[in-house]
Design a protein around this motif. Structure first.
Motif, PDB file in Angstrom:
ATOM      1  N   PRO A 200      -5.614   4.797  -3.414  1.00  0.00           N
ATOM      2  CA  PRO A 200      -4.603   5.480  -4.237  1.00  0.00           C
ATOM      3  C   PRO A 200      -3.824   4.554  -5.161  1.00  0.00           C
ATOM      4  CG  PRO A 200      -4.525   6.276  -1.977  1.00  0.00           C
ATOM      5  CD  PRO A 200      -5.428   5.084  -1.987  1.00  0.00           C
ATOM      6  N   GLY A 201      -3.346   3.427  -4.635  1.00  0.00           N
ATOM      7  CA  GLY A 201      -2.529   2.508  -5.418  1.00  0.00           C
ATOM      8  C   GLY A 201      -2.744   1.094  -4.937  1.00  0.00           C
ATOM      9  N   ASP A 211      -7.190  12.273  -2.008  1.00  0.00           N
ATOM     10  CA  ASP A 211      -7.017  11.368  -3.150  1.00  0.00           C
ATOM     11  C   ASP A 211      -8.372  11.048  -3.785  1.00  0.00           C
ATOM     12  OD1 ASP A 211      -4.034   9.769  -2.913  1.00  0.00           O
ATOM     13  OD2 ASP A 211      -4.768  10.781  -1.131  1.00  0.00           O
ATOM     14  N   TRP A 535       3.348  16.706  -8.902  1.00  0.00           N
ATOM     15  CA  TRP A 535       2.259  15.853  -8.432  1.00  0.00           C
ATOM     16  C   TRP A 535       0.979  16.122  -9.211  1.00  0.00           C
ATOM     17  CZ3 TRP A 535       2.595  12.312  -4.271  1.00  0.00           C
ATOM     18  CH2 TRP A 535       3.829  12.309  -3.596  1.00  0.00           C
ATOM     19  N   GLU A 579       3.250   7.124  -8.689  1.00  0.00           N
ATOM     20  CA  GLU A 579       2.595   8.106  -7.813  1.00  0.00           C
ATOM     21  C   GLU A 579       2.995   9.539  -8.153  1.00  0.00           C
ATOM     22  OE1 GLU A 579       2.320   8.817  -2.958  1.00  0.00           O
ATOM     23  OE2 GLU A 579       4.140   7.982  -3.848  1.00  0.00           O
ATOM     24  N   LYS A 580       4.250   9.748  -8.518  1.00  0.00           N
ATOM     25  CA  LYS A 580       4.783  11.099  -8.737  1.00  0.00           C
ATOM     26  C   LYS A 580       5.950  11.026  -9.709  1.00  0.00           C
ATOM     27  CE  LYS A 580       7.494  10.526  -4.461  1.00  0.00           C
ATOM     28  NZ  LYS A 580       6.747   9.405  -3.880  1.00  0.00           N
ATOM     29  N   HIS A 588      10.222   8.747 -13.600  1.00  0.00           N
ATOM     30  CA  HIS A 588       9.554   8.219 -12.408  1.00  0.00           C
ATOM     31  C   HIS A 588      10.568   7.804 -11.349  1.00  0.00           C
ATOM     32  CE1 HIS A 588      10.685   4.406 -14.344  1.00  0.00           C
ATOM     33  NE2 HIS A 588      10.559   3.844 -13.157  1.00  0.00           N
ATOM     34  N   ASN A 596       8.722   5.821  -4.602  1.00  0.00           N
ATOM     35  CA  ASN A 596       7.643   6.035  -5.568  1.00  0.00           C
ATOM     36  C   ASN A 596       6.769   4.794  -5.625  1.00  0.00           C
ATOM     37  OD1 ASN A 596       6.195   7.546  -7.367  1.00  0.00           O
ATOM     38  ND2 ASN A 596       7.811   7.728  -8.879  1.00  0.00           N
ATOM     39  N   VAL A 597       5.477   4.965  -5.418  1.00  0.00           N
ATOM     40  CA  VAL A 597       4.524   3.862  -5.438  1.00  0.00           C
ATOM     41  C   VAL A 597       4.082   3.610  -6.878  1.00  0.00           C
ATOM     42  CG1 VAL A 597       2.298   3.046  -4.581  1.00  0.00           C
ATOM     43  CG2 VAL A 597       3.755   4.475  -3.128  1.00  0.00           C
ATOM     44  N   GLY A 598       3.827   2.356  -7.212  1.00  0.00           N
ATOM     45  CA  GLY A 598       3.294   2.013  -8.522  1.00  0.00           C
ATOM     46  C   GLY A 598       4.336   1.597  -9.537  1.00  0.00           C
ATOM     47  N   PHE A 609      -1.792   4.456 -10.742  1.00  0.00           N
ATOM     48  CA  PHE A 609      -1.932   5.126  -9.449  1.00  0.00           C
ATOM     49  C   PHE A 609      -3.132   6.057  -9.544  1.00  0.00           C
ATOM     50  CE2 PHE A 609      -1.115   7.881  -5.874  1.00  0.00           C
ATOM     51  CZ  PHE A 609      -0.580   7.018  -4.933  1.00  0.00           C
ATOM     52  N   TRP A 611      -4.653   9.060  -8.510  1.00  0.00           N
ATOM     53  CA  TRP A 611      -4.786  10.421  -9.028  1.00  0.00           C
ATOM     54  C   TRP A 611      -3.935  10.644 -10.281  1.00  0.00           C
ATOM     55  CZ3 TRP A 611      -3.161  13.025  -3.809  1.00  0.00           C
ATOM     56  CH2 TRP A 611      -1.778  12.896  -3.586  1.00  0.00           C
TER      57      TRP A 611
END
Length: 643
Positions: A200-201, A211, A535, A579-580, A588, A596-598, A609, A611
């Motif tokens: 994913p990341g 994912d 998402w 991520e979202k 973000h 939040n990832v990324g 990220f 997706w």
């Protein structure tokens, strides 16, 4: 509207010949005022920088976006150990949507690729989720003799590393017994190498279930079917050796599956190339049939007595992947009744050593806490971790999403058998024709309409089969039936109207409505799969669902809103692709339970990220040319579309 902010382009050289270290240092000093190794709209400098070239010229670069591009190009040169570099102005002034798409295709997918073999373990074993404080582990199925031999042969090549062969019968009790001995699970080997997969990341090193499907959509668009096919093969390996497509290939996920997307993954990957490998298609289709029958259609577990399905993740105790204190609010209720501190109660509950019931201050049924964690694990199996929609109730629900996905399996099986296998495919000593699966799909459609359709609101809702009532919760998952082509044209019209009235936001489709969160939330904890967040999976499924029923204009608007938000965020924040998003504020900066990832990197986002990258490429592939031009100009959605 976005516009180039550099000086007249005709007066600029095509290439800036620069000293890398000096120019990068000067740029940071001049423009990175908060010293976070990025140039963003939050830096307070004047956003004008004079590049001193090796031939004695000075070239003025202006605007957050162009300066951040310059920063990224200099950082790439430094990463390549270049003392001097030719920085192309075409990269500095690249159109933003074109730049994002190019980097996804040429950089990000490769940066997100992993494989479980000796070279791949060099990276994977640095992940703390692969080890406890002293030992790193790889778990290998007892049924995979090739994997056992290979990984045992390299065991000595890694320090503090152990290869563990799983028992033939993997029970919830066994999985609980290894929760304090975490490790990664092996995946498919081919020709002595690990079959690759996309994570994913950047901080992840495991293959996640759903994912992978959404990443595959983007990979197929970008001509990376090598990776899409590999991930489908890893799905088949998991079904064969672990009995399911795993939530992810970590030891604590051994009792937990994930939303079923395999037939879509197989079909879209196969049909996106000119290859005619029907043997591969047959093997993968049979694997998906095994998953359908053995995972989803076992009575009393994921199949309920009314003929529809639910998420039902087996396990014992507290989900081990959650951070310390995550469940304290729930555990405090029980700890108080047992007159114990939370820490002591948690320890006793996890070890099965709670005091007897007659020592409890009031009537308390321990299985209710067990049930709470059953619902929580099932919620995580649904991959909507977490949402107030499923909190404390998930395993009691025939969800719209799951039954739509299984309807898609049934119609996909019919299509594949009829189209590629001359209307006959044998699995487990039984021969199936297309009509068998069409009958299955029709029976499910009737049940979905009977139990999940709400005639008053003209929308589908999750059905609580215990209370025999709808869960009236406005969620993006209520619209999966349009993606699965399960609904009539009349229903589609109602669904389209309801969707746009309840879930459309400035940046796309909300995960759920504000009204539903306010109605169901029992605390002020912000759940990440709820309002105001949006998402990528929801957007992608809803775009396709709308187009399935001819609502192309509505889909174009939603695609543009989503891509505009991603593009504007990347322009303003040094290329960040997270991520979202909060789709209400179009940012973000999401303050939900898992952050939040990324968003954390120096100079360059290395991988975006998974997706989110896929949604960008998919959205661009669907967007009309006029809107693509406007996207590169960052024309506000409000200028183009009425509220």
């Amino acid at each position: 509207m976005f516009a180039l902010a550099c000086q007249d382009r005709s007066s600029k050289p095509d290439v800036l010949k620069v000293n890398v270290d000096t120019t990068l240092s000067d740029l940071e000093y001049d423009e990175d005022t908060d010293q976070d190794k990025k140039i963003t709209i939050e830096d307070t400098a004047d956003k004008v920088f004079e590049v001193k070239t090796k031939d004695g010229n000075e070239v003025s670069i202006e605007s957050t976006y162009h300066l951040s591009n310059l920063l990224q190009e200099l950082a790439r040169a430094k990463n390549e150990s270049l003392t001097e570099a030719d920085i192309k102005m075409s990269r500095v002034e690249e159109e933003p949507a074109d730049r994002i798409s190019r980097l996804i295709k040429t950089k990000y997918w490769d940066n997100l690729t992993r494989q479980v073999d000796k070279p791949g373990l060099e990276r994977i074993l640095t992940d703390t989720k692969a080890s406890d404080s002293t030992m790193r582990r790889l778990y290998v199925p007892s049924t995979d003799s090739v994997g056992i031999a290979y990984f045992k042969s390299i065991e000595k090549d890694f320090k503090n590393f152990k290869v563990v062969v799983l028992p033939q019968n993997i029970t919830p009790e066994y999985v609980k017994s290894i929760n304090d001995k975490p490790g990664i699970l092996s995946l498919k080997l081919k020709n002595g190498k690990g079959v690759p997969f996309v994570v994913p990341g950047g901080r992840f090193n495991e293959m996640y279930g759903w994912d992978s499907y959404f990443e595959g959509v983007g990979l197929n668009i970008d001509g990376r079917q090598d990776l899409s096919k590999a991930m489908v093969e890893n799905f088949a390996y998991q079904i064969e050796h672990y009995g399911k497509i795993l939530n992810a290939n970590r030891s604590y996920y051994l009792t937990r599956s994930q939303p079923p997307f395999m037939t879509s993954f197989i079909r879209e990957t196969y049909e996106s190339t000119d290859e005619n490998d029907t043997l591969w298609l047959k093997v993968m289709t049979r694997a998906a049939m095994q998953e359908y029958f053995e995972v989803w259609m076992e009575d009393g577990k994921k199949l309920t007595s009314n003929g529809l399905n639910r998420y039902f993740a087996e396990g014992i105790g507290i989900p081990p992947e959650t951070e310390s204190g995550h469940f304290d609010e729930q555990l405090a209720i029980y700890a108080e009744k047992y007159n114990m501190p939370i820490s002591k109660f948690t320890e006793a509950y996890q070890s099965g050593n709670l005091p007897s019931q007659n020592q409890v201050k009031s009537d308390l049924s321990l299985p209710s806490l067990d049930d709470y964690f059953l619902h929580d694990r099932s919620l995580r199996e649904s991959r909507h971790d977490t949402t107030w929609r499923l909190d404390g109730v998930c395993a009691n629900l025939n969800t719209v999403s799951l039954n739509s996905l299984l309807y898609k399996y049934e119609t996909d099986f019919a299509y594949l058998i009829q189209t590629y296998f001359d209307d006959s495919l044998t699995y487990d000593n039984q021969t199936f024709d297309a009509q068998y699966w069409l009958d299955k799909a029709e029976a499910r459609k009737q049940l979905v309409n009977q139990l999940l359709w709400n005639e008053d609101d003209k929308v589908f809702y999750d059905y609580n089969f215990v209370t025999q009532s709808h869960l009236i919760y406005e969620s993006a998952t209520n619209y999966y039936p349009m993606w699965a082509e399960l609904v009539t044209s009349e229903q589609a019209e109602h669904l389209k109207n309801r969707l746009l009235a309840t879930l459309k936001a400035k940046g796309g489709i909300l995960a759920s409505s504000k009204f539903s969160v306010e109605k169901f939330a029992t605390s002020d904890v912000a759940r990440q799969w709820d309002y105001p967040n949006g998402w990528a999976p929801h957007q992608m499924l809803i775009w396709k669902g709308l187009m399935n029923y001819g609502y192309d204009d509505e889909a174009q608007e939603l695609i543009y809103r989503w891509l505009w938000m991603i593009t504007k965020n990347a322009v303003d924040y040094n290329g960040t692709i997270p991520e979202k998003y909060d789709v209400v504020s179009r940012t973000h900066k999401v303050y939900a339970e898992y952050g939040n990832v990324g968003t954390k990197f120096d100079y360059i986002t290395p991988s975006g990220f998974g997706w989110m990258n896929a949604s960008y490429q998919y959205g661009l592939s669907l967007l009309n040319e006029d809107l693509k031009t406007k996207l590169n100009q960052l024309v506000e959605p409000e200028v183009l579309f009425t509220p």
